[in-house]
Enzyme design. Structure first.
Site, PDB file in Angstrom:
ATOM      1  N   CYS A   1      -7.520  18.637  72.643  1.00 47.31           N
ATOM      2  CA  CYS A   1      -8.442  18.928  71.541  1.00 47.31           C
ATOM      3  C   CYS A   1      -8.797  17.656  70.768  1.00 47.31           C
ATOM      4  CB  CYS A   1      -7.854  19.974  70.602  1.00 47.31           C
ATOM      5  SG  CYS A   1      -6.345  19.452  69.793  1.00 47.31           S
TER       6      CYS A   1
ATOM      7  N   CYS B   1      -1.173  23.700  67.689  1.00 49.46           N
ATOM      8  CA  CYS B   1      -1.414  22.966  66.447  1.00 49.46           C
ATOM      9  C   CYS B   1      -0.104  22.833  65.666  1.00 49.46           C
ATOM     10  CB  CYS B   1      -2.461  23.671  65.595  1.00 49.46           C
ATOM     11  SG  CYS B   1      -3.863  24.294  66.544  1.00 49.46           S
TER      12      CYS B   1
HETATM   13 FE1  FES Z   1      -5.886  20.960  68.315  1.00 47.61          FE
HETATM   14 FE2  FES Z   1      -5.579  22.620  66.401  1.00 47.61          FE
HETATM   15  S1  FES Z   1      -7.096  22.707  67.913  1.00 47.61           S
HETATM   16  S2  FES Z   1      -4.471  20.816  66.733  1.00 47.61           S
END
Ligand code: FES
Length: 146
Positions: free
Chosen positions: A33, A103
């Protein structure tokens, strides 16, 4: 989909910022991400965490978990801070949606990386603390399903 606590910590993050001359700093990231989290610890001579601050360049859940994680480790000894796992952070936030579990893992890893930095700087060993794999890595997605 998000608990009230997650929304609260996202909208009003606690302990955001830096600590100058921190006892330990740890930076971790998730390659998929692209989110990055940095934790600063101020640890006194008795090994008690006096202050903890964070900087997160990432999603709302990453901000909320960083914020909660700083609250949880403040006032704890380095040994106790090891118990602040991503599960503990998620529980304190009344849960996270499954796709956001990674996360909270960033928060746990950022604390560990900062503790590792502290231990290295002071030439000590923190029992149970493993060397962070690397600052930025991508092998933390196993528990997620796509
Ligand atoms: Fe990557 Fe939340 S989407 S840390």
């Amino acid at each position: 989909m998000y608990s009230e606590k997650v929304m609260d910590h996202f909208q009003h993050p606690r302990n955001m910022g830096e600590i100058e001359n921190a006892s330990g700093v740890g930076t971790v990231g998730n390659a998929k991400c692209g989110d990055i989290m940095r934790m600063y610890l101020d640890i006194d001579d008795n090994g008690v965490i006096q202050d903890c601050r964070f900087k997160t360049f990432g999603c709302g859940a990453a901000v909320a978990t960083s914020s909660m994680a700083t609250e949880l480790v403040k006032g704890k000894t380095v040994q106790e801070a090891l118990q602040v796992t991503n599960k503990a952070v998620m529980e304190a936030l009344d849960g996270l949606p499954p796709v956001k579990v990674h996360c909270s893992l960033l928060a746990e890893e950022a604390i560990h990386a900062a503790l590792w930095d502290y231990a290295e700087k002071h030439g000590i060993t923190i029992e149970g603390l493993k060397k962070p794999k690397s600052d930025i890595h991508e092998d933390e997605e196993e528990e997620e399903e796509y």
